[in-house]
Design a protein around this motif. Sequence first.
Motif, PDB file in Angstrom:
ATOM      1  N   ARG A 187      11.060   6.953  -1.978  1.00 40.89           N
ATOM      2  CA  ARG A 187      10.486   8.276  -1.751  1.00 40.89           C
ATOM      3  C   ARG A 187      10.432   8.546  -0.247  1.00 40.89           C
ATOM      4  O   ARG A 187       9.410   8.396   0.404  1.00 40.89           O
ATOM      5  CB  ARG A 187       9.087   8.345  -2.362  1.00 40.89           C
ATOM      6  N   PRO A 188      11.575   8.929   0.342  1.00 42.02           N
ATOM      7  CA  PRO A 188      11.618   9.183   1.791  1.00 42.02           C
ATOM      8  C   PRO A 188      10.571  10.207   2.222  1.00 42.02           C
ATOM      9  O   PRO A 188      10.383  11.233   1.567  1.00 42.02           O
ATOM     10  CB  PRO A 188      13.037   9.726   2.001  1.00 42.02           C
ATOM     11  N   GLY A 189       9.890   9.885   3.314  1.00 46.14           N
ATOM     12  CA  GLY A 189       8.932  10.812   3.880  1.00 46.14           C
ATOM     13  C   GLY A 189       7.562  10.817   3.232  1.00 46.14           C
ATOM     14  O   GLY A 189       6.701  11.623   3.619  1.00 46.14           O
ATOM     15  N   TYR A 190       7.323   9.917   2.258  1.00 46.15           N
ATOM     16  CA  TYR A 190       5.997   9.900   1.636  1.00 46.15           C
ATOM     17  C   TYR A 190       4.960   9.558   2.697  1.00 46.15           C
ATOM     18  O   TYR A 190       5.126   8.620   3.482  1.00 46.15           O
ATOM     19  CB  TYR A 190       5.950   8.882   0.495  1.00 46.15           C
ATOM     20  N   PHE A 191       3.885  10.328   2.733  1.00 48.05           N
ATOM     21  CA  PHE A 191       2.918  10.201   3.827  1.00 48.05           C
ATOM     22  C   PHE A 191       2.314   8.801   3.904  1.00 48.05           C
ATOM     23  O   PHE A 191       2.265   8.183   4.974  1.00 48.05           O
ATOM     24  CB  PHE A 191       1.798  11.234   3.675  1.00 48.05           C
ATOM     25  N   LEU A 192       1.831   8.294   2.790  1.00 50.44           N
ATOM     26  CA  LEU A 192       1.132   7.003   2.791  1.00 50.44           C
ATOM     27  C   LEU A 192       2.134   5.907   2.462  1.00 50.44           C
ATOM     28  O   LEU A 192       2.667   5.847   1.349  1.00 50.44           O
ATOM     29  CB  LEU A 192       0.007   7.031   1.749  1.00 50.44           C
ATOM     30  N   HIS A 193       2.401   5.021   3.433  1.00 45.78           N
ATOM     31  CA  HIS A 193       3.486   4.060   3.234  1.00 45.78           C
ATOM     32  C   HIS A 193       3.146   2.640   3.663  1.00 45.78           C
ATOM     33  O   HIS A 193       4.014   1.766   3.592  1.00 45.78           O
ATOM     34  CB  HIS A 193       4.738   4.531   3.986  1.00 45.78           C
ATOM     35  N   SER A 194       1.930   2.372   4.109  1.00 40.49           N
ATOM     36  CA  SER A 194       1.561   1.003   4.456  1.00 40.49           C
ATOM     37  C   SER A 194       0.123   0.726   4.047  1.00 40.49           C
ATOM     38  O   SER A 194      -0.709   1.640   3.952  1.00 40.49           O
ATOM     39  CB  SER A 194       1.726   0.738   5.961  1.00 40.49           C
ATOM     40  N   VAL A 195      -0.165  -0.545   3.810  1.00 40.09           N
ATOM     41  CA  VAL A 195      -1.516  -0.951   3.435  1.00 40.09           C
ATOM     42  C   VAL A 195      -2.490  -0.679   4.570  1.00 40.09           C
ATOM     43  O   VAL A 195      -3.613  -0.215   4.361  1.00 40.09           O
ATOM     44  CB  VAL A 195      -1.522  -2.436   3.030  1.00 40.09           C
ATOM     45  N   GLU A 196      -2.054  -0.962   5.800  1.00 46.65           N
ATOM     46  CA  GLU A 196      -2.930  -0.742   6.949  1.00 46.65           C
ATOM     47  C   GLU A 196      -3.270   0.744   7.119  1.00 46.65           C
ATOM     48  O   GLU A 196      -4.404   1.106   7.450  1.00 46.65           O
ATOM     49  CB  GLU A 196      -2.262  -1.281   8.219  1.00 46.65           C
ATOM     50  N   GLN A 197      -2.298   1.606   6.889  1.00 45.45           N
ATOM     51  CA  GLN A 197      -2.542   3.039   6.959  1.00 45.45           C
ATOM     52  C   GLN A 197      -3.556   3.456   5.894  1.00 45.45           C
ATOM     53  O   GLN A 197      -4.471   4.254   6.158  1.00 45.45           O
ATOM     54  CB  GLN A 197      -1.227   3.797   6.764  1.00 45.45           C
ATOM     55  N   ALA A 198      -3.416   2.920   4.693  1.00 45.12           N
ATOM     56  CA  ALA A 198      -4.357   3.232   3.617  1.00 45.12           C
ATOM     57  C   ALA A 198      -5.765   2.770   3.978  1.00 45.12           C
ATOM     58  O   ALA A 198      -6.751   3.484   3.747  1.00 45.12           O
ATOM     59  CB  ALA A 198      -3.908   2.577   2.313  1.00 45.12           C
TER      60      ALA A 198
END
Length: 270
Positions: free
Chosen positions: A149-160
Amino acid sequence: MPRFSANLGFLFTEHSDVDRVAAAAAAGFKAVEMHWPYHVPAAEMHRVLVRSQMTMLGLNTPIGNAAAGDFGLGALPGRETEFHQVLDQAVSYGSAIGATAVHCMAGVVPADAVATAERTFIANLRAAADKAAQAGMTILIEPINHRDRPGYFLHSVEQAASVIAQVERRNVKIMFDCYHTQIMQGDLTRRLKEYLGLIGHVQIAAVPSRAEPDEGEIDYREICRTLDKLGYDGWIGAEYKPRGRTEDGLGWLSTWSRNQFPSSSRGDAA
């Protein structure tokens, strides 16, 4: 001992949406999760779940306009009204069928809009968490890989984890999908240990095929051992695309549910 749930968006698709619940129960699952079951009346879905003695874990917020490329609305600036509409739909439906969680899908955003998208997502999640809390439900957010899913906003555990810290609501948790996280980041064991307190649900599928978890580069037997050692008491969602008929690929379930992890005939993971 691990507890496995069946994601009926991918599993038992040989059956109708309603019949998938009974099929999962017959296969030995005790809980299910779904993506977008909204076309089935909530009362009918609830009856099926009760009849099958099945726990419903969660469902996703509707994605928006798929034809326009939407894959969630939570982080899309200017579409807050639409997000609240789909959130209301998800919480209302989920509450009626006894679901415990709603996955708030963030959506696809342009690279130059990430900062604004984060502010939007945080504000939307605060409102979502408060509404879900009234129904006794958890809000889940899931990092999704950019290959699928290119460009999906949430893409890492740390970001979450950063988003959750800013939302400041105790009922917002991470849906830790090992498939997505392995593709984007790897280092699954360390991340499970570090973020266990923020994890509300775990999902599994083979990498790179997204097939049954008994193949590929992730040793899910070790992941299960790690979760047991950490004291994880949630469910592990089987969210994979079967190699063939779902029932024919469930050999892993009977073995792993008994906490037995023999060497895989498909080879050990790296």
